[in-house]
Motif scaffolding. Structure first.
Motif, PDB file in Angstrom:
ATOM      1  N   GLU A  35      41.923  28.729  31.002  1.00 57.12           N
ATOM      2  CA  GLU A  35      41.636  29.731  29.973  1.00 57.12           C
ATOM      3  C   GLU A  35      40.146  29.853  29.674  1.00 57.12           C
ATOM      4  N   GLY A  36      39.472  28.741  29.457  1.00 55.37           N
ATOM      5  CA  GLY A  36      38.055  28.770  29.080  1.00 55.37           C
ATOM      6  C   GLY A  36      37.156  29.229  30.209  1.00 55.37           C
ATOM      7  N   VAL A  37      37.270  28.579  31.354  1.00 57.63           N
ATOM      8  CA  VAL A  37      36.443  28.961  32.504  1.00 57.63           C
ATOM      9  C   VAL A  37      36.827  30.355  32.982  1.00 57.63           C
ATOM     10  N   GLY A  38      38.107  30.704  32.913  1.00 54.16           N
ATOM     11  CA  GLY A  38      38.560  32.029  33.326  1.00 54.16           C
ATOM     12  C   GLY A  38      37.941  33.124  32.474  1.00 54.16           C
ATOM     13  N   ARG A  39      37.940  32.927  31.160  1.00 49.94           N
ATOM     14  CA  ARG A  39      37.331  33.905  30.251  1.00 49.94           C
ATOM     15  C   ARG A  39      35.843  34.071  30.570  1.00 49.94           C
ATOM     16  N   PHE A  40      35.168  32.954  30.854  1.00 44.47           N
ATOM     17  CA  PHE A  40      33.746  33.007  31.180  1.00 44.47           C
ATOM     18  C   PHE A  40      33.510  33.774  32.482  1.00 44.47           C
ATOM     19  N   VAL A  41      34.281  33.480  33.517  1.00 40.76           N
ATOM     20  CA  VAL A  41      34.113  34.141  34.814  1.00 40.76           C
ATOM     21  C   VAL A  41      34.471  35.622  34.725  1.00 40.76           C
ATOM     22  N   ILE A  42      35.575  35.951  34.071  1.00 41.75           N
ATOM     23  CA  ILE A  42      35.979  37.354  33.943  1.00 41.75           C
ATOM     24  C   ILE A  42      34.912  38.154  33.196  1.00 41.75           C
ATOM     25  N   ILE A  86      33.093  29.461  44.259  1.00 43.11           N
ATOM     26  CA  ILE A  86      32.894  28.785  45.543  1.00 43.11           C
ATOM     27  C   ILE A  86      34.170  28.054  45.938  1.00 43.11           C
ATOM     28  N   ASP A  87      34.749  27.333  44.973  1.00 47.45           N
ATOM     29  CA  ASP A  87      35.934  26.544  45.284  1.00 47.45           C
ATOM     30  C   ASP A  87      36.795  26.375  44.042  1.00 47.45           C
ATOM     31  N   SER A  88      37.965  26.962  44.032  1.00 44.77           N
ATOM     32  CA  SER A  88      38.990  26.740  43.018  1.00 44.77           C
ATOM     33  C   SER A  88      40.089  27.774  43.175  1.00 44.77           C
ATOM     34  N   ASP A  89      41.071  27.439  43.989  1.00 42.92           N
ATOM     35  CA  ASP A  89      42.216  28.334  44.158  1.00 42.92           C
ATOM     36  C   ASP A  89      42.973  28.541  42.845  1.00 42.92           C
ATOM     37  N   PRO A  90      43.142  27.503  42.008  1.00 41.15           N
ATOM     38  CA  PRO A  90      43.836  27.738  40.728  1.00 41.15           C
ATOM     39  C   PRO A  90      43.099  28.736  39.837  1.00 41.15           C
ATOM     40  N   LEU A  91      41.762  28.717  39.843  1.00 39.75           N
ATOM     41  CA  LEU A  91      40.996  29.674  39.043  1.00 39.75           C
ATOM     42  C   LEU A  91      41.160  31.077  39.597  1.00 39.75           C
ATOM     43  N   LYS A  92      41.102  31.231  40.923  1.00 42.26           N
ATOM     44  CA  LYS A  92      41.307  32.547  41.541  1.00 42.26           C
ATOM     45  C   LYS A  92      42.685  33.098  41.181  1.00 42.26           C
ATOM     46  N   GLU A  93      43.697  32.245  41.236  1.00 40.44           N
ATOM     47  CA  GLU A  93      45.068  32.672  40.900  1.00 40.44           C
ATOM     48  C   GLU A  93      45.170  33.066  39.431  1.00 40.44           C
ATOM     49  N   TYR A  94      44.535  32.290  38.551  1.00 38.63           N
ATOM     50  CA  TYR A  94      44.529  32.612  37.128  1.00 38.63           C
ATOM     51  C   TYR A  94      43.911  33.993  36.896  1.00 38.63           C
ATOM     52  N   ARG A 107      43.546  36.490  39.093  1.00 36.58           N
ATOM     53  CA  ARG A 107      44.419  37.533  39.660  1.00 36.58           C
ATOM     54  C   ARG A 107      45.562  37.867  38.695  1.00 36.58           C
ATOM     55  N   ASN A 108      46.217  36.826  38.169  1.00 37.06           N
ATOM     56  CA  ASN A 108      47.333  37.041  37.235  1.00 37.06           C
ATOM     57  C   ASN A 108      46.865  37.695  35.944  1.00 37.06           C
ATOM     58  N   TYR A 109      45.733  37.254  35.432  1.00 34.25           N
ATOM     59  CA  TYR A 109      45.176  37.817  34.209  1.00 34.25           C
ATOM     60  C   TYR A 109      44.877  39.300  34.404  1.00 34.25           C
ATOM     61  N   LYS A 118      46.211  41.398  36.576  1.00 31.01           N
ATOM     62  CA  LYS A 118      47.472  42.154  36.667  1.00 31.01           C
ATOM     63  C   LYS A 118      48.094  42.366  35.296  1.00 31.01           C
ATOM     64  N   LEU A 119      48.113  41.318  34.496  1.00 29.97           N
ATOM     65  CA  LEU A 119      48.775  41.389  33.193  1.00 29.97           C
ATOM     66  C   LEU A 119      48.005  42.197  32.150  1.00 29.97           C
ATOM     67  N   TYR A 120      46.690  42.044  32.124  1.00 28.16           N
ATOM     68  CA  TYR A 120      45.937  42.581  30.999  1.00 28.16           C
ATOM     69  C   TYR A 120      44.910  43.658  31.347  1.00 28.16           C
ATOM     70  N   LEU A 121      44.430  43.688  32.569  1.00 27.84           N
ATOM     71  CA  LEU A 121      43.370  44.629  32.899  1.00 27.84           C
ATOM     72  C   LEU A 121      43.838  45.813  33.733  1.00 27.84           C
ATOM     73  N   SER A 122      44.997  45.692  34.364  1.00 30.31           N
ATOM     74  CA  SER A 122      45.460  46.788  35.224  1.00 30.31           C
ATOM     75  C   SER A 122      45.802  48.041  34.435  1.00 30.31           C
ATOM     76  N   SER A 123      46.120  47.905  33.155  1.00 33.09           N
ATOM     77  CA  SER A 123      46.475  49.063  32.347  1.00 33.09           C
ATOM     78  C   SER A 123      45.279  49.738  31.689  1.00 33.09           C
ATOM     79  N   VAL A 124      44.092  49.160  31.860  1.00 32.08           N
ATOM     80  CA  VAL A 124      42.889  49.756  31.271  1.00 32.08           C
ATOM     81  C   VAL A 124      42.478  50.962  32.110  1.00 32.08           C
ATOM     82  N   GLU A 125      42.308  52.086  31.439  1.00 30.26           N
ATOM     83  CA  GLU A 125      41.938  53.298  32.181  1.00 30.26           C
ATOM     84  C   GLU A 125      40.600  53.820  31.747  1.00 30.26           C
TER      85      GLU A 125
END
Length: 192
Positions: free
Chosen positions: A155-162, A171-179, A181-183, A185-192
């Motif tokens: 949540e914390g690092v994801g918010r910072f990166v986004i 550079i390296d963190s598949d869990p962060l990339k997945e977080y 991607r999911n974020y 899809k859930l929250y930004l895909s509907s922004v127009e």
């Protein structure tokens, strides 16, 4: 090195200063407290919390406490507490008081995941201004700023990166990339 009450001069809210002072007394005297009108970000509710506070985090931003209702240790944000009532009751669960690890983005958890990011100068500066504890995990490699750290949650690092997506490369963190991607899809895909 210092007492949390000495930090009270740097806290903007009179409620926060009072709460820190009351919690410091409760920790010192091993007393239970009620956190009045605590605003939970997880449940989105404002409720009283009955806890055994046992340790402040860095700069008294949070307090570790054993939640007597949920029967688990949790971190409570000082800024979300309306007031603190120190009770006459002494701790009865001291053997259960344990802290999880808090990462440089202020997320706590019992497991940690490695994350490696390349930062622009802007991202590096904002990281150090907003999350000064990250400095110990920041270095330059081939003239580029690299943060290599362990995080307790995405949540914390994801918010910072986004928030600084064009200034940061994972550079390296598949869990962060997945977080992310999911974020997205859930929250930004509907922004127009």
């Amino acid at each position: 090195i210092y007492s949390c009450t000495s930090i009270a001069n740097y806290v903007n809210s009179e409620d926060a200063i009072s709460n820190i002072q009351e919690l410091e007394v409760a920790v010192r005297d091993k007393k239970k407290v009620i956190l009045k009108s605590y605003e939970s970000a997880n449940s989105h509710e404002v409720t009283d919390r009955f806890i055994e506070p046992f340790e402040f985090t860095t700069n008294c931003i949070d307090i570790w406490g054993y939640d007597l209702e949920k029967q688990e240790c949790r971190v409570f944000k000082i800024s979300r507490i309306k007031s603190v009532v120190v009770l006459d009751d002494s701790w009865s669960n001291e053997d259960k008081h344990q802290k999880s690890k808090t990462d440089c983005f202020r997320i706590s958890g019992f497991t940690q995941t490695p994350v490696k990011l390349e930062l622009s100068m802007m991202a590096k500066n904002l990281l150090l201004e907003e999350f000064p504890l990250a400095e110990k995990d920041l270095k330059t490699i081939d003239g580029k700023w690299v943060l290599e750290t362990l995080v307790s949650g995405m949540e914390g690092v994801g918010r910072f990166v986004i928030g600084l997506a064009k200034e940061i490369r994972i550079i390296d963190s598949d869990p962060l990339k997945e977080y992310i991607r999911n974020y997205t899809k859930l929250y930004l895909s509907s922004v127009e």
